[in-house]
Write an enzyme that holds these catalytic residues in place. Structure first.
Site, short mmCIF file in Angstrom:
data_model
loop_
_atom_site.label_atom_id
_atom_site.label_comp_id
_atom_site.label_asym_id
_atom_site.label_seq_id
_atom_site.Cartn_x
_atom_site.Cartn_y
_atom_site.Cartn_z
N GLY A 41 55.49 -25.72 49.13
CA GLY A 41 55.69 -26.76 48.21
C GLY A 41 55.06 -28.32 48.53
O GLY A 41 54.19 -28.83 47.84
N ALA A 42 55.43 -28.40 49.91
CA ALA A 42 54.81 -29.78 50.33
C ALA A 42 53.35 -29.87 50.51
O ALA A 42 52.47 -30.84 50.44
CB ALA A 42 55.46 -30.03 51.58
N ASN A 43 52.84 -28.55 51.01
CA ASN A 43 51.23 -28.55 51.25
C ASN A 43 50.58 -28.68 49.89
O ASN A 43 49.57 -29.29 49.81
CB ASN A 43 51.12 -26.99 51.90
CG ASN A 43 51.28 -26.86 53.13
OD1 ASN A 43 51.68 -28.01 54.04
ND2 ASN A 43 51.53 -25.93 53.77
N LEU A 224 42.32 -13.02 46.70
CA LEU A 224 41.70 -11.89 47.26
C LEU A 224 41.00 -12.07 48.62
O LEU A 224 40.39 -11.58 49.24
CB LEU A 224 40.93 -11.06 46.35
CG LEU A 224 41.69 -10.62 45.15
CD1 LEU A 224 40.80 -9.97 44.40
CD2 LEU A 224 42.91 -9.42 45.44
N ASP A 249 42.10 -21.14 61.19
CA ASP A 249 43.47 -20.93 60.93
C ASP A 249 43.83 -20.93 59.32
O ASP A 249 43.33 -21.73 58.64
CB ASP A 249 44.35 -22.21 61.58
CG ASP A 249 45.60 -22.25 61.47
OD1 ASP A 249 46.17 -21.27 60.67
OD2 ASP A 249 46.40 -22.88 61.87
N THR A 251 46.53 -20.87 57.83
CA THR A 251 48.01 -21.19 57.43
C THR A 251 48.07 -21.66 56.14
O THR A 251 48.92 -21.37 55.27
CB THR A 251 48.51 -22.14 58.48
OG1 THR A 251 48.37 -21.65 59.60
CG2 THR A 251 49.90 -22.55 57.99
N ASP A 255 47.58 -22.28 49.86
CA ASP A 255 48.31 -23.85 49.23
C ASP A 255 47.31 -24.92 48.90
O ASP A 255 47.55 -25.49 47.73
CB ASP A 255 49.32 -24.40 50.25
CG ASP A 255 50.62 -23.58 50.57
OD1 ASP A 255 50.92 -22.86 49.67
OD2 ASP A 255 51.01 -23.45 51.71
N THR A 285 39.79 -25.93 54.59
CA THR A 285 40.92 -26.01 55.24
C THR A 285 41.32 -24.78 56.12
O THR A 285 41.81 -25.29 57.17
CB THR A 285 42.18 -25.63 54.06
OG1 THR A 285 42.10 -26.80 52.98
CG2 THR A 285 43.47 -25.51 54.57
#
Length: 303
Positions: A41-43, A224, A249, A251, A255, A285
């Protein structure tokens, strides 16, 4: 510009960088470690803020130093943090292992994220009224998620749901009240009762997307990975290719995709253009380490 309310999770992320992800029972050494702020959510809220969007965030952190630091960081970046509550539970924590191919596995301790109640949602009723888009994920309690969907639907808000991480506890009937559903490949397979280890091509996903839409009448975007993102709605279906980039990365990739997509929709861009824009943001990102700090600002995105 339309106003966006994100209701979701906030975590402290501890990322460990390894050559290969560990096997069951295996102990390995990490070659690097990074601490950062995250939570799906924060991201997503931070992505919208970095795009200069109008975003408020509702969530919970612990009554601890890291919770205070996260609120300060998000506020500095332009997120309205007035609806973040302080909980007696510790701030949520995510332990992330990232290998040389940028693949990862993540273990999340929900902590304060699971302290958000229906009463807390009632307390932000005015904020829901003021917002045009309501964006949620699955890192808070299912009871709270379903309550928000019910309330926001009654108010005629545009509801976007990212079912991450997927939970079988979710009542799928609530999908009929969601306007845009955005799972990744694994989450979609879980929802449709398919084996997540099987590989499928785009045509297969199009057939399954049609089955999903016919049942729930909810617009769908399936992310995908390197294959891109697939949209299926009432009048059209299309694939937006992923931007090619050297992955470091992954991660916060999903988001940043979702946050930038919703931002683009909030400035009245078409869904297809918004998906193309989100693909650019996600590509940047994943070329960086970390979560929130890996997400680019609007002036880093090429037109």
């Amino acid at each position: 510009m339309k106003k966006i309310l994100v209701i979701g999770s906030i975590n402290k992320d501890i990322s460990l960088y390894v050559k290969n992800l560990p096997s069951l029972g295996e102990t390995i050494l990490a070659n690097n470690m990074k601490e950062s702020f995250g939570g799906k959510g924060a991201n997503q809220a931070m992505t919208i803020a970095k795009m200069n969007g109008d975003v408020s965030f509702a969530g919970a952190v612990g009554d601890d130093l890291v919770g205070e630091e996260i609120i300060s960081f998000m506020k500095k970046e332009g997120v309205d943090t007035s609806a973040i509550k302080r909980s007696k539970l510790p701030t949520g924590t995510a332990l992330i292992t990232v290998d040389e191919n940028s693949d990862n596995n993540i273990i999340v301790y929900p902590g304060a994220n699971y302290s958000i109640t229906k009463e807390d949602i009632d307390d932000i009723d005015n904020l829901i009224d003021e917002s045009d888009f309501i964006l949620m994920q699955f890192e808070i309690t299912m009871e709270t998620i379903e309550y928000v969907i019910e309330k926001a639907s009654e108010k005629g808000k545009y509801i976007i749901l990212n079912p991450a991480p997927y939970s079988q506890d979710f009542n799928k009937e609530f999908l009929k009240k969601v306007d845009l559903f955005i799972p990744n490949e694994t989450e979609f397979l879980e929802l449709m009762g398919k084996d997540t280890k099987d590989n499928h091509d785009i045509d297969w996903f199009k057939m399954e997307a049609k089955e999903f839409y016919d049942k729930y009448r909810t617009d769908l975007i399936i992310t995908l990975g390197s294959l891109g993102s697939l949209y299926y709605g009432e009048n059209e279906s299309f694939l937006v290719e992923a931007n090619k980039v050297k992955a470091v990365d992954s991660t916060a990739a999903g988001d940043s995709y979702i946050g930038s997509l919703v931002y683009s929709l909030s400035i009245d861009k078409s869904l297809q253009d918004s998906m193309k824009f989100a693909s650019k943001v996600a590509a940047i990102t994943i070329s960086r380490k970390g979560a929130m700090e890996a997400i680019p600002y609007i002036d880093e995105i090429e037109e």
